[in-house]
Enzyme design. Sequence first.
Site, PDB file in Angstrom:
ATOM      1  N   ASP A  50       0.837  -1.188   0.000  1.00 46.20           N
ATOM      2  CA  ASP A  50       0.000   0.000   0.000  1.00 46.20           C
ATOM      3  C   ASP A  50       0.876   1.244   0.000  1.00 46.20           C
ATOM      4  OD1 ASP A  50      -2.850   1.186   0.651  1.00 46.20           O
ATOM      5  OD2 ASP A  50      -1.445   2.198   1.992  1.00 46.20           O
ATOM      6  N   TYR A  55       2.751   9.764   0.281  1.00 45.50           N
ATOM      7  CA  TYR A  55       3.736   9.122   1.178  1.00 45.50           C
ATOM      8  C   TYR A  55       5.171   9.291   0.681  1.00 45.50           C
ATOM      9  CZ  TYR A  55      -0.363   6.354   2.733  1.00 45.50           C
ATOM     10  OH  TYR A  55      -1.589   5.935   3.174  1.00 45.50           O
ATOM     11  N   LYS A  85      -2.786   5.966  -4.293  1.00 43.26           N
ATOM     12  CA  LYS A  85      -3.891   6.886  -4.004  1.00 43.26           C
ATOM     13  C   LYS A  85      -3.730   8.230  -4.696  1.00 43.26           C
ATOM     14  CE  LYS A  85      -4.029   4.734   0.560  1.00 43.26           C
ATOM     15  NZ  LYS A  85      -2.645   4.282   0.620  1.00 43.26           N
ATOM     16  N   HIS A 118      -7.645   9.576  -1.921  1.00 42.94           N
ATOM     17  CA  HIS A 118      -6.986   9.551  -0.608  1.00 42.94           C
ATOM     18  C   HIS A 118      -7.838  10.182   0.497  1.00 42.94           C
ATOM     19  CE1 HIS A 118      -2.681   9.367   1.211  1.00 42.94           C
ATOM     20  NE2 HIS A 118      -3.597   9.130   2.121  1.00 42.94           N
TER      21      HIS A 118
END
Length: 316
Positions: A50, A55, A85, A118
Site C-alpha cells: 500500500d 507518502y 492513491k 486519498h
Amino acid sequence: MAAIPQVSLIGCEKSMPVIGMGTSSYPPADLETAKTAILEAIKAGYRHFDTAFAYGSEKPLGEAIAEALSLGLIKSRDDLFITTKLWCSFAQRDQIVPTCKMSLQNLKLDYVDLYLIHMPLRLSQMIQKTPVDKEIIHPLDMKGVWEGMEECQKLGLTKAIGVSNFSCKKLEEVLSIAKIPPAVNQVEINPAWQQKQLREFCKAKGIHITAYSPLGANNTNWGDNRIIESDVLADIAKARGKTTAQVALRWVYEQGVSLVAKSFNKERMKDNLQIFDWSLSEEELDKISKMPQRKGVILASVFGPHDFVLQLDAEV
C-alpha cells in the site's frame, strides 16, 4: 507460515491478500531504507503493498518490485497487489488520469491493482506543510472526480477503484452517481476505533473495508500507544502466547476487514503474518468490544480546524 487468505473485490478480477504492508512512514524513510524494507517484506511473504503519492514511497516501491523480479523473489508483477492513491491536490476531473499515470511512472508499472481517492476533500494548490489555509480547502466535485477514477479503470491503468477516509455519508454520494461502485474504503480501524456503523454500511453495499493504523500508528505524529500498551490486549496476548500486536491484527481480520500494517522491522513483519492459524474466543472478542473508543486520525489536526474539515471529522 500460514497462507495469507485473499478477498474478492467488486468489479475486480484479481483478489486481494487480506494483509498488506503499509509504506507510509513518519518521518519519511529515505529511498534505500524503504526499498530494503519492502524487499524484506516480499521475502517474508507479503504480496500486497500500500502506497500513495503523498507518502513519497511510490519510487522505492517501484525499485523494490524491479529488484524482486530480477532476483527471482517473485515470478511476475502479477504476483503482487499494489494500491496507490490520488492526492487531494489533483482531485479534479481533468487531473485524475494524468495523476494516475504519474504514479505508474513512479512505480515503473503498467497498472496498479487498486487506485483510491486519498481524502474526501480537494486542495486547490500543492502544499509543502500542514495545516493549510482555509481558502485552499474545497469539497470534492464527487461526480467529476469519480468519473475520472472510472476512466482510470476503463483505460486499464488500475484493476479496481475505491476511496479512503470516506464516511457513510460520503459513500452515499459516490454510490448515487457511480457507474462503477467503489470496491474498497480504506479507513482507520483497530480495537480502539472499531467503526461498527461504517463496517455494517459497507458490508450492506458490497464495499470491502481495508483497515489502516490497525496497531494505532504508534511512533507517528498522528498515532499513539493505545493498542500496543492496552492492558486488555496484553492480557489476551499473554494467555495465548501471542504478541499484543498479533491480537489486535487478528481482531481486525475477524471483523471481515483486510488490513495494511507498516513495519520496517524484519521480525515484526514476520510476526504480523502469524495471525491466520488461530482465532479469538467469544469471551476475548467481548472484552475487546468494550474497549474505550477514540478516533486517532483527525483531519482537523492535519489540515487545520476549518469548518469543512471539522464537518468531515464529525461524519460517521
